[in-house]
Design a protein around this motif. Structure first.
Motif: not given
Length: 811
Positions: A356, A392, A395-398, A400-401, A404, A663
């Motif tokens: 991404r 979409e 979208d890097r939320r997933k 990033k999880r 992490k 954060n």
């Protein structure tokens, strides 16, 4: 100047230069001459010049008269109006390594075949070069290298006695220069004088690059002492005041223009090439060079160059749906070298972790063009095309999880073994120093025992006269003990500094003597040492309190790099790999001496030292069984995780780490119990909602005294409390358990009494069956033994050394 010409039919494409900076006219390589006075002499005048040039040369070399006539006879048989043209016509330089066969075959045809005649003829070639009748090419001289000592002696006697004498004297006076390095550099100087004419004082930095490039091309690599050769000529004043300080200034790549950055990828479409160059120039003002390089790689390398390879002739940003989808599929994977269970390596397609991140610059290109077309339609409107990447998709939320989760697992895997690594690098440092010192006191050929190892010191070769070599009697393996000691020390210094500060590796390499500052409490006069971290990634300067353990490490580093006579730390210039510029000279702490030249350590070298230290530690991955790998950034994550777990509030950890967003700091901290994170966040939200606005003002005199009083109250019975201002005692003043206690070596006896008392109380609890007491007492006992070990290390460690803190400037 040597250039590497790119085979490109388009005339506007720039060439890629080997030497990065553009040198001024006086510093460039001298052009190769075709005609000069000496080469146009007739035969009689040439013989006279060879025999009479510098009469004093006869004291140093013996001119073979018959051989000199034979060389001119041989050259006379070839066409040309000058001796240089006849030399070129012989075909010697084109013949390569077997060039001797050409003139020696001529001698045999004349019936003069004998070893004595062959030697006379070849030695006479040097006389011809010394008389400046012929100027052979540098590449041929590097291939020939026949009688290298003879060529240097001839050039010294016939061309530049004073220059070669000064060069020899400088090499002899430096104990770090071996005999082989001396011979090597004298031959380089002789080769340049032979090929370019003039004397040593006429050599330019470009000439040095020419001869070194010739060595590299003919031998496959340079033969060493390259930086030494440049430094010696620079000290002799051959280059003038405007010359770069070191050869590395000429070798390392500087900043490229947008045209040069795009042309690295050899795009076929001039249409798209022009667009990308214009796009980079538009964004150049708001980006640093590293970010600009990254955008170029993604847009020209991963995006358009890939499209041209798979879709020849493509010339528009308006991509068909199938073309865009195929490009994304290719982008999702990358070829990596993997090791099978049987130990064999093979190439395999694996998922690209930064998929991404690669899409984002391409989407930004399309959206920027659309926005700019509204503001300046005449310039940008004809480039606008539908963006092939949806919102979409980036979208890097997933992602990033997932990142992490991976980083937390990595931190949890390395945090428990950190003490083992620290102990390993410290033990390796001491053992390497003991071996080196014992070998230094041992005569070559004798055996010695140190650090539990039996070795025999061997006499060094001419090429390594300044090194300390030893051999293992059982295996016969040769070891450079000086190199081992140096690498072991700097691995120890890097590990200790990184784990004690949590700084980035770039900040580590920028630490200097000026980074050590002091603050004196006005009430007690106590000095609080601070470490100033220069702005790096976030352009934010910060100050860290120097713990006693870190002060010990810094004192060892300072004593190692400072001048033993003056006590000053050498000033060195460091190269910024990200911005591709040289930073001003500074007394950097992480520096080392390489062939008589002080050089700043790079981030790449720090990583190599860490890898070697991990190999010696024997630590392995518990899941795969492979050697455990640490990066400098792992220590940053470990530092933040350990600090927060020890009770340091996250917003304080954010300031120490130099993060703009809390954060980010919490992202660095490995997740153990989720409740702890939630409790911290709830505590911060509650505290901020209740905090009165009056706190956001200039502190009063009473508040400032309260702040200073915190430092005055740091002294406790067993040592010094290192907790941050405004934070409560997390152990309710049970100091023996607290990781923030810095034990005082003078309280060693008190700590022994505490430990013995705890042992007696545990024995009593076990005897009386007080099960509830035992667990708490064992925790206190573990803390007491840890503090006792720290105090013991400080008692038996290096003697106290002044850090030489620079005095504060008055504003």
């Amino acid at each position: 100047m040597t250039v590497l010409v790119v085979d490109d039919p388009k005339a506007h494409r720039s060439t890629q230069q080997v030497t990065a900076p553009l040198l001024s006219e006086s510093l460039r390589a001298r052009p190769t001459a075709t005609r000069w006075a000496a080469t146009m002499l007739d035969r009689d005048a040439a013989l006279t010049r060879m025999r009479s040039r510098h009469v004093e040369a006869s004291d140093h070399i013996k001119i073979p008269r018959q051989g000199s006539q034979w060389v001119l006879d041989w050259l006379d048989e070839h066409p040309g109006a000058t001796w240089q043209e006849r030399w070129s016509a012989t075909g010697v330089e084109a013949a390569g390594r077997p060039w001797r066969q050409i003139p020696l075959a001529w001698l045999r045809n004349l019936g003069r075949e004998s070893q004595w005649n062959d030697e006379q003829f070849l030695r006479s070639l040097h006389i011809v070069f010394g008389a400046d009748l012929i100027r052979p090419s540098l590449s041929w001289l590097c291939i020939a290298a026949f009688g290298s000592g003879s060529l240097a002696r001839t050039m010294a006697a016939m061309r530049d006695p004073a220059g070669f004498a000064e060069l020899r004297a400088k090499c002899t006076a430096d104990p770090n220069v071996s005999q082989t390095a001396l011979t090597r550099n004298l031959y380089r100087a002789a080769a340049l004088v032979s090929a370019m004419g003039g004397t040593i004082s006429d050599i330019t930095p470009g000439d040095v690059v020419e001869v070194l490039d010739a060595e590299a091309s003919t031998r496959g690599t340079t033969i060493g002492s390259t930086g030494l050769f440049y430094r010696l000529l620079h000290e002799m004043g051959s280059f003038g005041p405007d010359a770069p300080a070191t050869l590395r200034h000429l070798r390392v790549a500087g900043q490229k223009t947008p045209e040069q950055m795009i042309d690295q990828y050899q795009l076929s479409s001039d249409h798209i090439r022009g667009l990308l160059i214009a796009y980079l120039k538009e964004r150049q003002a708001s980006l640093d060079y590293s970010s600009l390089t990254s955008i170029t790689y993604h847009l020209a390398g991963l995006f358009w160059a890939d499209l041209e390879r798979h879709h020849p002739g493509i010339d528009s940003l308006d991509l068909p749906a199938g073309v865009a989808a195929a490009w994304k599929r290719r982008l999702r994977t990358i070829t990596r070298s993997v090791t099978d269970s049987d130990g064999r390596k093979r190439d395999a397609e694996v998922e690209r972790v930064s998929y991404r991140e690669c899409l984002t610059p391409v989407r930004a290109l399309y959206l920027d063009l659309a926005q700019w077309a509204v503001e300046d339609p005449a310039r940008w409107a004809h480039w606008v095309a539908p963006c092939p990447i949806g919102r979409e998709e980036i979208d890097r939320r997933k992602a990033k999880r997932h990142l992490k989760s991976r980083m937390d697992a990595r931190t949890r895997e390395r945090l428990p073994v950190l003490p083992v690594l620290v102990e390993s690098v410290n033990r390796r440092r001491k053992e390497a120093a003991e071996l080196f010192e014992s070998a230094t006191r041992t005569a070559p050929g004798a055996t010695f025992t140190a650090a539990g190892q039996n070795l025999m010191r061997v006499a060094p070769s001419r090429a390594a006269a300044v090194k300390i070599w030893a051999v293992e009697p059982d295996t016969g393996q040769r070891r450079d003990l000086g190199r081992e000691e140096e690498h072991a020390f700097w691995a120890f210094a890097a590990v200790e500094t990184l784990r004690a500060t949590g700084i980035r590796v770039e900040e580590l390499t920028e630490l200097s003597h000026h980074s050590l500052i002091q603050y004196r409490l006005p009430t007690t006069g106590e000095i609080v040492p601070l470490l100033q971290i220069a702005p790096s990634k976030t352009d934010t300067e910060r100050l860290l309190v120097v713990s006693p353990e870190l002060a010990d490490v810094l004192s060892l580093i300072i004593r190692r790099v400072q001048n033993p006579k003056t006590g000053a730390i050498p000033l060195v210039e460091a190269y910024d790999d990200h911005e591709r510029v040289w930073r001003p000279a500074a007394p950097l702490l992480f520096q080392r001496r390489v062939v008589g030249e002080h050089r700043a350590m790079s981030a790449g070298l720090i990583r190599k030292l860490l890898t070697a230290a991990l190999e010696h530690s024997g630590l392995v991955n518990p899941v795969t069984g492979e050697p455990l790998h640490f990066t400098p950034h792992d220590f940053r994550r470990l530092f933040i995780t350990e600090a927060v777990l020890s009770g340091l509030p996250p917003h304080i950890a954010q300031i120490i780490a130099g993060h703009r967003d809390i954060n980010v700091t919490m992202g660095y901290k490995a997740v153990y119990p989720t409740e702890a994170i939630d409790a911290h966040l709830a505590f911060l939200a509650r505290r901020r909602s209740l905090r009165p606005s009056e706190e956001y003002r200039t502190p009063t005199e009473e508040e400032w005294k309260e702040f200073l009083g915190h430092f005055e109250k740091r002294k406790v019975a067993a040592g010094t409390c290192g907790r941050a201002f405004g934070t409560p005692c997390i152990h309710e003043h049970a100091c023996i358990r607290c990781p923030m206690l810095w034990p005082d070596p003078a309280q060693h006896g008190r700590l022994l009494e505490i430990r013995d008392n705890l042992l007696a109380r545990i024995a009593e609890a076990e005897r009386e069956g007080w099960i509830g007491e035992i667990e708490g007492l064992q925790v206190s006992l573990a803390g007491a033994e840890d503090k006792l070990a720290q105090a013991q290390r400080r008692r038996t460690g290096q003697p106290t050394v002044s850090l030489g803190l620079p005095s504060a400037k008055k504003i």
